[in-house]
Motif scaffolding. Structure first.
Motif, PDB file in Angstrom:
ATOM      1  N   PHE A  85       0.833  -1.209   0.000  1.00  0.00           N
ATOM      2  CA  PHE A  85       0.000   0.000   0.000  1.00  0.00           C
ATOM      3  C   PHE A  85       0.867   1.258   0.000  1.00  0.00           C
ATOM      4  O   PHE A  85       0.574   2.227  -0.699  1.00  0.00           O
ATOM      5  N   TRP A  86       1.948   1.261   0.796  1.00  0.00           N
ATOM      6  CA  TRP A  86       2.845   2.420   0.822  1.00  0.00           C
ATOM      7  C   TRP A  86       3.511   2.621  -0.539  1.00  0.00           C
ATOM      8  O   TRP A  86       3.701   3.750  -0.987  1.00  0.00           O
ATOM      9  N   SER A 135       0.544  15.841   0.702  1.00  0.00           N
ATOM     10  CA  SER A 135       0.985  15.288   1.980  1.00  0.00           C
ATOM     11  C   SER A 135       0.006  15.629   3.098  1.00  0.00           C
ATOM     12  O   SER A 135      -0.296  14.798   3.965  1.00  0.00           O
ATOM     13  N   GLU A 165       7.942  -2.355  -0.205  1.00  0.00           N
ATOM     14  CA  GLU A 165       7.524  -0.999  -0.584  1.00  0.00           C
ATOM     15  C   GLU A 165       8.338  -0.422  -1.731  1.00  0.00           C
ATOM     16  O   GLU A 165       7.763  -0.003  -2.749  1.00  0.00           O
ATOM     17  N   THR A 225       1.121   4.207  -2.865  1.00  0.00           N
ATOM     18  CA  THR A 225       0.914   5.615  -2.494  1.00  0.00           C
ATOM     19  C   THR A 225       1.828   6.554  -3.269  1.00  0.00           C
ATOM     20  O   THR A 225       1.415   7.640  -3.689  1.00  0.00           O
ATOM     21  N   SER A 258      -2.943   1.280   5.868  1.00  0.00           N
ATOM     22  CA  SER A 258      -1.592   0.715   5.834  1.00  0.00           C
ATOM     23  C   SER A 258      -0.912   0.752   7.211  1.00  0.00           C
ATOM     24  O   SER A 258      -0.296  -0.234   7.631  1.00  0.00           O
ATOM     25  N   GLY A 286      -2.610   5.048   1.883  1.00  0.00           N
ATOM     26  CA  GLY A 286      -1.251   5.426   2.240  1.00  0.00           C
ATOM     27  C   GLY A 286      -1.014   5.773   3.686  1.00  0.00           C
ATOM     28  O   GLY A 286       0.142   5.876   4.113  1.00  0.00           O
ATOM     29  N   ILE A 298       0.324   7.103  -6.636  1.00  0.00           N
ATOM     30  CA  ILE A 298      -0.848   7.987  -6.595  1.00  0.00           C
ATOM     31  C   ILE A 298      -0.409   9.435  -6.459  1.00  0.00           C
ATOM     32  O   ILE A 298      -0.939  10.336  -7.115  1.00  0.00           O
ATOM     33  N   ALA A 299       0.584   9.666  -5.585  1.00  0.00           N
ATOM     34  CA  ALA A 299       1.102  11.028  -5.398  1.00  0.00           C
ATOM     35  C   ALA A 299       1.694  11.555  -6.703  1.00  0.00           C
ATOM     36  O   ALA A 299       1.513  12.734  -7.038  1.00  0.00           O
ATOM     37  N   LEU A 323      -5.443   8.081  -1.602  1.00  0.00           N
ATOM     38  CA  LEU A 323      -4.094   8.321  -1.088  1.00  0.00           C
ATOM     39  C   LEU A 323      -4.068   8.237   0.437  1.00  0.00           C
ATOM     40  O   LEU A 323      -3.212   7.570   1.023  1.00  0.00           O
ATOM     41  N   ARG A 353      -3.012  13.385   2.944  1.00  0.00           N
ATOM     42  CA  ARG A 353      -2.639  12.040   3.401  1.00  0.00           C
ATOM     43  C   ARG A 353      -2.636  11.996   4.932  1.00  0.00           C
ATOM     44  O   ARG A 353      -3.110  11.039   5.543  1.00  0.00           O
TER      45      ARG A 353
END
Length: 289
Positions: free
Chosen positions: A15-16, A37, A249, A19, A226, A222, A22-23, A218, A40
């Motif tokens: 998942f991280w 950020s 990751e 992320t 997670s 993220g 996605i970012a 996200l 998130r």
């Protein structure tokens, strides 16, 4: 149940890794790394606070030291998320996530300074190995044609240093209180810090944009889900196994960048990345034993 802990930590790491992708998508659409950020962190805080409310009395801590360490963890995670996204924007997901995973080396160096770790040839060799890996990954061996710009490298290493700060804060706070309470306080501090630095007009624009779904995904994937999976998983496995599995990751993030976003890595960069990740895994396992 034998592999439940490893499975949960691995899922959190996947998942991280996602992320970061996605970012990258959101930044390619013009969104600022600090705003990304911030969201998130906000969504993560909501998830952790809800988790704490289920057993509020058991999670309540009166120790002043707990809140100091948790706040320090919040500063660390705020820097980690933000610098990581800045590094992605300036370089690539693969480079950013690999540089971020130099965190255990920073932890080792800080532990040397504070007298918490005994200096050995293996540990200093590991530090040297990571430095060589960074040189190969970034192209610093040929200053005339760097493969990664200075901002990408600096932000990636800053993300790693911030991650190290989060590890110290989270570990010490969790020894005084519950991990979910630690995460709640840490992410509250995170949100306050980024509220100061974020463009609030842009942050408000997120709520009415077509990218709201991406921001929700996200934050939930993220931060919220997670971290909860990781905290539960780490209780069911050893720190050494968790350290090794967490390397999923950077692999996931790199594959996301290469396969879906068109990132490209040279053979030398791949060699540097492998050297960093293998060395960091060895350090993490040895210091966990």
């Amino acid at each position: 149940m034998k592999y439940a802990g490893v499975g949960l930590v691995m899922l959190a790491a996947v998942f991280w890794g996602i992320t970061g992708g996605i970012a990258d998508i959101l930044m390619s659409r013009g969104w600022d790394p600090i705003v990304i950020s911030l969201y998130r962190g906000i969504i993560g805080f909501i998830c952790f606070f809800t988790w704490v409310l289920f057993r509020f009395k058991d999670n309540w801590v009166r120790s002043t030291s707990f809140y100091i360490w948790a706040l320090l963890a919040g500063v660390g995670v705020a820097g980690n998320f933000t610098f990581y996204f800045v590094s992605i924007q300036a370089s690539s997901i693969a480079v950013a996530v690999t540089l971020m995973y130099t965190a255990p080396i920073f932890v080792l160096l800080i532990s040397f300074i504070l007298g918490m770790e005994r200096s050995t040839w293996l540990k200093w060799g590991s530090i040297a190995g990571v430095l060589i890996g960074i040189i190969l990954l970034t192209g610093a061996y040929n200053m005339g044609s760097l493969t990664v710009n200075a901002l990408g490298v600096a932000a990636g290493l800053a993300a790693g240093l911030s991650y190290a700060l989060f590890i110290f804060g989270f570990k010490n706070a969790s020894s005084l209180g519950k991990p979910q309470a630690t995460l709640t306080i840490a992410f509250l501090a995170f949100c306050i810090i980024l509220f100061i630095f974020a463009d609030m007009d842009e942050a408000a624009a997120v709520l009415t944009s077509n990218d709201t779904g991406w921001f929700l995904l996200l934050g939930i994937v993220g931060a919220g889900i997670s971290f909860i999976l990781y905290v539960i998983g780490i209780r069911l496995t050893t720190p050494a196994k968790a350290s090794m599995v967490a390397m999923v990751e950077p692999v996931t993030a790199s594959l996301f960048g290469v396969l879906l976003l068109g990132d490209h890595l040279t053979f030398v960069q791949l060699l540097g990345m492998a050297l960093i990740l293998v060395t960091v895994t060895v350090v993490s396992v040895k210091t966990s034993n």
